[in-house]
Design a protein around this motif. Sequence first.
Motif, PDB file in Angstrom:
ATOM      1  N   ALA A  77     -13.188  14.608 -66.722  1.00  0.00           N
ATOM      2  CA  ALA A  77     -13.260  13.589 -65.675  1.00  0.00           C
ATOM      3  C   ALA A  77     -12.121  12.576 -65.786  1.00  0.00           C
ATOM      4  O   ALA A  77     -12.198  11.492 -65.205  1.00  0.00           O
ATOM      5  N   GLY A  78     -11.075  12.953 -66.504  1.00  0.00           N
ATOM      6  CA  GLY A  78      -9.963  12.035 -66.721  1.00  0.00           C
ATOM      7  C   GLY A  78      -9.220  11.650 -65.464  1.00  0.00           C
ATOM      8  O   GLY A  78      -8.467  10.671 -65.468  1.00  0.00           O
ATOM      9  N   PHE A  92      -3.556  17.564 -70.023  1.00  0.00           N
ATOM     10  CA  PHE A  92      -3.261  18.465 -71.131  1.00  0.00           C
ATOM     11  C   PHE A  92      -4.386  19.475 -71.342  1.00  0.00           C
ATOM     12  O   PHE A  92      -4.158  20.536 -71.934  1.00  0.00           O
ATOM     13  N   HIS A  93      -5.592  19.187 -70.852  1.00  0.00           N
ATOM     14  CA  HIS A  93      -6.691  20.122 -71.104  1.00  0.00           C
ATOM     15  C   HIS A  93      -6.523  21.418 -70.315  1.00  0.00           C
ATOM     16  O   HIS A  93      -7.250  22.386 -70.559  1.00  0.00           O
ATOM     17  N   PHE A  94      -5.554  21.465 -69.394  1.00  0.00           N
ATOM     18  CA  PHE A  94      -5.253  22.714 -68.698  1.00  0.00           C
ATOM     19  C   PHE A  94      -4.377  23.644 -69.534  1.00  0.00           C
ATOM     20  O   PHE A  94      -4.082  24.761 -69.093  1.00  0.00           O
ATOM     21  N   THR A  95      -3.946  23.215 -70.705  1.00  0.00           N
ATOM     22  CA  THR A  95      -3.112  24.051 -71.576  1.00  0.00           C
ATOM     23  C   THR A  95      -3.908  25.267 -72.044  1.00  0.00           C
ATOM     24  O   THR A  95      -5.049  25.145 -72.514  1.00  0.00           O
ATOM     25  N   ALA A  96      -3.293  26.438 -71.925  1.00  0.00           N
ATOM     26  CA  ALA A  96      -3.978  27.701 -72.246  1.00  0.00           C
ATOM     27  C   ALA A  96      -3.922  27.974 -73.743  1.00  0.00           C
ATOM     28  O   ALA A  96      -3.244  28.888 -74.211  1.00  0.00           O
ATOM     29  N   LEU A  97      -4.651  27.166 -74.523  1.00  0.00           N
ATOM     30  CA  LEU A  97      -4.758  27.372 -75.963  1.00  0.00           C
ATOM     31  C   LEU A  97      -6.227  27.331 -76.345  1.00  0.00           C
ATOM     32  O   LEU A  97      -6.989  26.490 -75.841  1.00  0.00           O
ATOM     33  N   PRO A  98      -6.632  28.191 -77.243  1.00  0.00           N
ATOM     34  CA  PRO A  98      -8.054  28.205 -77.619  1.00  0.00           C
ATOM     35  C   PRO A  98      -8.510  26.910 -78.264  1.00  0.00           C
ATOM     36  O   PRO A  98      -9.653  26.487 -78.076  1.00  0.00           O
ATOM     37  N   GLY A  99      -7.657  26.274 -79.031  1.00  0.00           N
ATOM     38  CA  GLY A  99      -8.037  25.015 -79.659  1.00  0.00           C
ATOM     39  C   GLY A  99      -8.311  23.931 -78.626  1.00  0.00           C
ATOM     40  O   GLY A  99      -9.243  23.118 -78.789  1.00  0.00           O
ATOM     41  N   VAL A 100      -7.526  23.896 -77.567  1.00  0.00           N
ATOM     42  CA  VAL A 100      -7.748  22.916 -76.509  1.00  0.00           C
ATOM     43  C   VAL A 100      -9.082  23.178 -75.819  1.00  0.00           C
ATOM     44  O   VAL A 100      -9.843  22.236 -75.523  1.00  0.00           O
ATOM     45  N   PRO A 137       6.313  16.362 -66.548  1.00  0.00           N
ATOM     46  CA  PRO A 137       7.524  17.160 -66.818  1.00  0.00           C
ATOM     47  C   PRO A 137       7.534  17.743 -68.228  1.00  0.00           C
ATOM     48  O   PRO A 137       7.945  18.900 -68.418  1.00  0.00           O
ATOM     49  N   MET A 138       7.094  16.971 -69.218  1.00  0.00           N
ATOM     50  CA  MET A 138       7.074  17.502 -70.583  1.00  0.00           C
ATOM     51  C   MET A 138       6.060  18.624 -70.708  1.00  0.00           C
ATOM     52  O   MET A 138       6.327  19.651 -71.374  1.00  0.00           O
ATOM     53  N   PHE A 139       4.898  18.487 -70.099  1.00  0.00           N
ATOM     54  CA  PHE A 139       3.896  19.544 -70.143  1.00  0.00           C
ATOM     55  C   PHE A 139       4.378  20.797 -69.410  1.00  0.00           C
ATOM     56  O   PHE A 139       4.106  21.929 -69.841  1.00  0.00           O
ATOM     57  N   LEU A 198       2.223  16.604 -77.003  1.00  0.00           N
ATOM     58  CA  LEU A 198       1.276  15.595 -76.530  1.00  0.00           C
ATOM     59  C   LEU A 198       1.588  14.225 -77.133  1.00  0.00           C
ATOM     60  O   LEU A 198       1.613  13.204 -76.425  1.00  0.00           O
ATOM     61  N   VAL A 199       1.837  14.196 -78.441  1.00  0.00           N
ATOM     62  CA  VAL A 199       2.125  12.926 -79.098  1.00  0.00           C
ATOM     63  C   VAL A 199       3.496  12.394 -78.692  1.00  0.00           C
ATOM     64  O   VAL A 199       3.701  11.181 -78.570  1.00  0.00           O
ATOM     65  N   ALA A 200       4.448  13.301 -78.448  1.00  0.00           N
ATOM     66  CA  ALA A 200       5.814  12.877 -78.122  1.00  0.00           C
ATOM     67  C   ALA A 200       5.898  12.169 -76.782  1.00  0.00           C
ATOM     68  O   ALA A 200       6.903  11.501 -76.510  1.00  0.00           O
TER      69      ALA A 200
END
Length: 553
Positions: free
Chosen positions: A38-39, A17-25, A308-310, A344-346
Motif C-alpha cells: 500500500a506504499g 522496489f517490491h516489484f523486483t523479481a527476486l525471491p527474497g523480495v 531510473p535506478m530501479f 536500494l540503499v544507494a
Amino acid sequence: MTGLRIVAAVWVVVFHFHFTALPGVADVVGVFGPLITAGALGVDLFFVLSGFVIAYTYLEQLGPRLRARETGRFVWARACRIWPAYVLVFNLFGIWLVARAVLGSDPNIAFQGVQPKLGLGQWLQQMFMVQLWNQPFFDGASWVGSTWSISAEWLAYVLFPVAAVVLYRLRNLPVVVLALGALGLMAPIALAYVSTGSPYYPWSWAVRILCGFGGGALTYLVVRRLRASDGVRRAASWIGTATPVLIAVGLLAGELAGPGRGGAVIVLFPLLVGSLALADRGLARLLSTARMVHGGRISYALYLVHIPMFEVFWLALRHFGGSDGGAVPAGNTLLAHVVGMLVLVATLPVAHLLFVGVEEPARRRLRVLGSVPRRAGSADPVLHVAAEPAAEAPMVGAAPRQDRPVGNDEARRDPQTQAIRVVRQPLAKQPVRDEEARRDPETRGIPIARSSTGPVPVVPGQQRSEVPARVPAAAPAVSRDDAPIGEPDVAAGAVGRAILARRAGIEPRTKLAADLVAASAAARRGPGKHRPGPGRGKRGWIDSPQFGARPTP
C-alpha cells in the motif's frame, strides 16, 4: 514537518522496489503485506503535506485578493523548487529510453504497464510538466513513471492562487467545520478504496491531488486557529504518535476485508499532518532530528532518482535471468540480492548528491534571477544616496558614505545598526573598587566625538543631527576657590567633559585630566567643602584608584 517527507518518500520507494523479481523480495512482502504493497499511499501523504505547507507559507500573501504580481512570484518560486532537478533526471532517463528504443530488441522500453511515447511533442509536455493534464490515466503519461505526481502537483500550484482567495475567506469558520472539511475531502479516495480496493478510474489522479492538497490546506486553517498551549501540544503529541499506529492497524485489518481495502486509512492523513504540526514530543521529536530533517530535504530528489535506478537494475536482472525475462539463475541469486540491496540503499546518497549539486544551487540562482522583475531593456532599479556632510560625526565603525547606486536589498537595511560593532569585555576576576563599580557598563566603551563646543558621546541607535551637540546645561558650576590648581580657567567648562569622560571609560593619564576629575569631585561636594587631601601637590595631582595610587582616605 520536514522529517515526515522522508517517511512518505521511503514508503513509495519500498513500494516500487517490491516489484523486483527476486525471491527474497517476495518473502519480505509476504511478511509485511499491505505495509509495503500500500506504499502508493505515500504519494497521497505527499499531497496532503504539500497543501499544508503551501497554505502555511503563502495563504496570508495570496489570500486577500488575486494579484498578478504576487501570483507570478508564487508560481516562479514553486518552479524554482521542482523544475531544475526534474529536468535533469527526466532528460537523462529520456536518453536511456531512446537508447533502448534504438539499440534494444525489446519493444518495451520501460517497466510500465503502458509504454511511454517518444517524440518532440511529448518531450515538450514533459519539459513543462504538463504531460498529465490532458490524460485521464497516469499510466504511460511520463517517461519517468513516478513523475506523474509532479505534473499533478504542478497543476495544484497553478490553481492555488485562486484557491487561496477562497481559503482566506474560510479561515474564520468554526474549527469543527474546518476539521470536518479536511477529513471530508479525503472521503472520495477512501470510498474508492473501500469499494474497489484501488482509486483507479478516469481522472482519479485529479481527484487525488485536488482532494489531498485541499485537505492539507484546510488542515492548516485548523492548526492556525488552535492556541499552541502546553496542553494542546501534549495532546497533539499523543495523537501524532498514535495515528501512524492506527494507519498500520487499519492497513492490516482492511486487508482481511479484501485486497486494498485498507487504503481507506487515507482519511487519517490530515489528522497526522495537523497533529505533528502542533506536537513537540514523541514522534514529532524524532522527525525533528537533524538526520530526519535532512532526509526530508532530499526526499524530492529521492523520489526522482529511484525509478531510473530501479529500471537499470531490473533490465540487468532480465538480462541475466534469460531472454524470456524469467527468474535469476540459482548460482546468481545471492549476488542478485546483494546488488539489489545496494541499489536500494544507494538511492539515498544519489539523492543527496542531486540535492546539494543541482536542486538547491539551481533553486537559489533562479530565485535571485526572478526576485526583481525587470522591463525589457531596463536596468535594475536603484536608489541613489547622497553623501553626508563632512562636518557630521561618523557612526561608530561605519564606512564612509559616497554617491553611488544602492540596490534594494541594501537600501532596506537599518542604517543605524548595520555598522555598529559589539564591544566585548572579559568579566573581571578580581575585586572591583567602589569608583569602578559606579561606572555605567553600557556606555564606558563608547568613544568621544569632538565638536566645537565640547566632546559628546556617539550613542549607537541615536538619531544624528547636523546641529553641533552641546554640553548639557545642567552641568554644575565650580567656584574659583574650588578650581583645581594649575588650570583655573578651564574648571567650569571641564566638569561636563570629566563626567562624560569617566562615564565613557576614559582613564585620565595626564595632569590636566586629573585636574578635571578633581573639579568634578569638588562640584559634587559643593562650595566650601573642598579639601586638597593627602597626595595633592601644587600642580593639582590627586591620589585615586584611577591613577594606580591608594585611594584618598
